[in-house]
Design a protein around this motif. Structure first.
Motif, mmCIF file in Angstrom:
data_model
loop_
_atom_site.group_PDB
_atom_site.id
_atom_site.type_symbol
_atom_site.label_atom_id
_atom_site.label_comp_id
_atom_site.label_asym_id
_atom_site.label_seq_id
_atom_site.Cartn_x
_atom_site.Cartn_y
_atom_site.Cartn_z
ATOM 1 N N GLU A 249 -5.052 2.045 2.558
ATOM 2 C CA GLU A 249 -5.119 0.808 3.342
ATOM 3 C C GLU A 249 -5.334 1.126 4.801
ATOM 4 O O GLU A 249 -6.170 0.517 5.475
ATOM 5 N N GLU A 250 -4.550 2.083 5.309
ATOM 6 C CA GLU A 250 -4.515 2.306 6.762
ATOM 7 C C GLU A 250 -5.872 2.681 7.328
ATOM 8 O O GLU A 250 -6.188 2.349 8.462
ATOM 9 N N ASP B 51 3.160 -6.318 3.330
ATOM 10 C CA ASP B 51 2.714 -5.257 4.249
ATOM 11 C C ASP B 51 2.942 -5.679 5.687
ATOM 12 O O ASP B 51 2.030 -5.694 6.509
ATOM 13 N N ASP C 174 6.101 0.661 7.103
ATOM 14 C CA ASP C 174 4.665 0.486 6.812
ATOM 15 C C ASP C 174 4.190 1.628 5.937
ATOM 16 O O ASP C 174 3.803 2.675 6.439
ATOM 17 N N HIS D 234 0.835 -1.200 0.000
ATOM 18 C CA HIS D 234 0.000 0.000 0.000
ATOM 19 C C HIS D 234 0.867 1.246 0.000
ATOM 20 O O HIS D 234 1.911 1.301 0.642
HETATM 21 ZN ZN LIG Z 1 0.465 -1.521 6.339
#
Ligand SMILES: [Zn+2]
Ligand SMILES: [Zn+2]
Ligand SMILES: [Zn+2]
Ligand SMILES: [Zn+2]
Lengths: 475, 475
Positions: B323-324, B351, B289, B277
């Motif tokens: 995504e988050e 991820d 991340d 992502h």
């Molecule tokens: Zn992530």
């Protein structure tokens, strides 16, 4: 070279005296103190209480005053023979907003702490192109034309060592970077934090402060942010940043050094002084710097107080005021003792975190070195080796050094100290309770055997005379 | 139990096919890809650029839009056969001020991050007495009378594990704590950060969000601050805190999933999709991340693109949006592919940081498991073992799971992932370049051999039918 010479002298002198400086009873008590300190957790409870009930306590803040009250109440509750305070007056400083932002070629907010006594910027900050230097020496060598109207970034990275020697090598960027940059016409100073951690914490600390020298707004950014700024500087585009500081210097505040005494039974006028500083930076909770020291020396004295006999000499705890912002408590202490430094059998401050002690060093007269060696014998089960003849007693005793005070350094492992020191991350969980107990054990043994020693350690004229003689013969 | 059964089935089926699913040439290319990935640092350069030139890129922010442009430009520069974007629309959220302060019995500012989609407090914050719970279950079981008009503090601490399983066990406090506390009449929620580090960083993250469920202002405090709050709660006096959040939820923003394709030479309509992502939280620079994932899959595809031949099937990179804050890119991707999920030979998202991969798991039809075993043979020199039959492809492929997509999980060592994840401390220096290269090597081998496989992996009806049959026989 000189160290080696005096070590050799020490070993030679050790001959006639080393055998039995202490009675069996005194040694038995030293061992008892050592074992009780290792078995207990009184030190940890003290630092837990200080960091929880008071928290950060910048000299001159409201919490500083509460810390003084807390210490007095604690010492009184512990039943020391005398508890008192002595004033120390100093200029202080309050942090406000602090902000470093890269504005081009990309936008980044950098983790930032203003440095002690940084002046404020105009509201909205100062924006300029960055000029980067490898270290303070490179800035000092720079052509002012390169620096003028820019924001200076000094990128030197502190090296990790057990002794903390990396700090001294890197810290010049912080202590005088601002004034050097100011002389060359810069607008502000940004330094890479003088710390060893790659966690994203900025590291604050003192700058050399004279009210008549012009200083720039000055901040430290965390190591990862300094890495980022270096990567941006490696690109083709000029890097522009904004620095904003809103801070205030206050002319004079009076805080207190806090004392507790176990009065000696035989030579009450002679004093073993063990200290720490009560103030902390305003970020973190001052756990390793220097709640740990407060806990270590207090627990050591508490254990001696709990004995069913008094030491021959008096033992004092000193919790110094305003160490972080200029050793003001230490200066006030030394100033008040100019005429009676001979009364100090030894001084020792714990102000290097809560890592284990690995060596004992001392600044004592030649004749007393074998007594230090005998003390080390009782510290050896704690993993403490004999060090060199070069102790200075810790930062708050620096101002007393010129008076020739006898000083002992119980040297702590500082490998991780600068991961936490002067950051918001200096919190209780960074203290390992067993290591703290080892420290308390060592200070208890030192204070007890210092108080029972068969001779004075030479504070004042004796030490100064011996040092002068060494200087002369070394020339 | 069920896992064991299917493992056994897999081993049985492995018999007739395992011998030679791949040609010598395909295997030689897999080895070449593996070695070039290990020898290069292309992945590290990508994540360095993303974190330096773009930085944090919360979905819906201006930096999110710049990240999309950056990715498109990078893919075009790399010369992929097709580069395009597809929209994803979602509600988003902007962080403002966030503050947790203990006001009595002592004063402390706690290191705080608001949780995703926290509503704002009134200006000046909410002040109330704290009621503490061991975990979400204890809050759920609590009498509303204990909770009403208080600020709830959930103190559960995440456990460190290689798989990250500790996260799932602790994260309920964050995802639904606010709504549970709201039902019982609480005023705000404070949780211990769902993270494993004792460094003083708070850990943000998503809360389950339905616009029709009432949520409270909700924040996470760092582990050391949670320890401090627990110590204060252990005292005799009631603990009062202030929580202030100034944040804003925005109804709808449209970002883009970004795609690049190497078009297959034999079965171009069949697709191996490797993803990551592109968005990140707004704290840190989104290095582990999920800048790491972006780098890993991009470098893997770049190496395949650089071969002097095309894969049989097409290989696509997908960089997911948002995504988050709720898997919005993954949802948009799955929604658009409801009728063509059979075209996906396999999907796999990176991820989980930049730790080394230690196992390959897969959700493929029974007949294809020996092909996965043959792929694992080529991953074994990277230290990658065969895992279980249970892959889900990573978070952005969850929405496609219901469609029966064939998915591979290259399982990473997550022992340290939750030290940095969702904190300001998620920065480039936390990535170990060699481990990143190992990941790129594994994805390159997987994508290549996935594209060359002698059979499809069963996406869609085949996998769903086999799974239904297993369900039935397990009942
Ligand atoms: Zn992530
Ligand atoms: Zn200190
Ligand atoms: Zn300090
Ligand atoms: Zn995440």
């Amino acid at each position: 070279m000189r160290t080696t010479l005096w070590l050799a002298a020490g070993l030679f002198l050790a001959g006639p005296l080393a055998a039995e400086p202490y009675s069996e009873e005194d040694l038995a008590i030293a061992r008892e103190l050592r074992e009780s300190a290792l078995a207990g957790d009184g030190g940890y409870e003290i630092v837990a209480e200080l960091t929880t009930d008071i928290g950060p306590r910048l000299a001159g803040s409201e919490a500083d005053a509460r810390a003084v009250e807390w210490a007095v109440a604690l010492f009184e509750e512990m039943g020391f023979d005398r508890v008192w305070t002595e004033p120390a007056t100093f200029p202080t400083w309050h942090r406000g907003l602090e902000r470093t932002e890269v504005v081009s070629p990309a936008h980044h907010e950098l983790v930032t702490l203003a440095l002690g006594f940084s002046p404020a910027t105009p509201k909205g900050g100062i924006e300029a192109e960055v000029v980067m230097f490898d270290d303070l020496a490179a800035l000092e060598a720079a052509d002012p034309a390169e620096v003028a109207d820019r924001i200076v970034f000094i990128r030197n990275r502190m090296e990790r060592t057990r002794t903390g020697a990396g700090y001294g090598r890197a810290v010049g960027a912080r202590s005088v970077g601002s004034r050097v940059a100011a002389e060359k016409g810069a607008l502000a100073l940004v330094i890479r934090s003088i710390g060893t951690s790659n966690n994203r914490f900025a590291h604050t600390g003192m700058q050399r402060f004279d009210s008549d020298v012009r200083m720039l707004p000055a901040v430290a950014i965390s190591n990862p942010d300094a890495d980022l700024l270096e990567r941006l500087m490696a690109g083709d585009e000029p890097v522009r940043i904004q620095v904003e500081v809103d801070a205030e210097t206050v002319e004079a505040y009076t805080s207190q050094n806090v004392f507790a005494e176990i009065t000696g039974s035989e030579m009450p006028e002679e004093i073993v002084a063990i200290g720490a500083h009560l103030d902390s930076w305003d970020v973190g909770t001052g756990a390793i710097d220097d709640g740990a020291g407060v806990a270590i020396v207090t627990e050591a004295a508490r254990l001696i107080k709990a004995l069913d006999r008094r030491p021959d000499r008096s033992i004092r705890i000193i919790l110094f005021a305003a160490e972080e912002i200029g050793l003001w408590g230490g200066r006030a202490w030394a100033n008040a003792r100019e005429d009676e430094i001979e009364r100090y059998q030894l001084v020792a401050e714990s102000d290097f975190g809560a890592g284990r002690i690995y060596a004992i060093s001392a600044r004592v007269k030649d004749e007393a070195w074998p007594v230090i060696a005998a003390i080390q014998d009782e510290l050896a089960p704690l993993g403490i080796e004999i060090g060199d003849r070069g102790g200075n007693g810790g930062p708050d005793f620096y101002p007393a050094a010129a008076l020739g005070v006898a000083a002992v350094d119980l040297r702590q492992d500082g490998t991780e100290y600068f991961d936490y020191h002067h950051t918001v991350n200096d919190t209780l969980d960074k203290i390992e309770p067993d290591a703290l107990a080892q420290n308390a054990a060592a200070y208890a043994v030192l204070a007890w055997l210092g108080a029972q020693a068969p001779m004075d350690f030479g504070s004042g004229e004796t030490i100064l005379a011996e040092e002068a003689q060494r200087e002369a013969s070394a020339d």
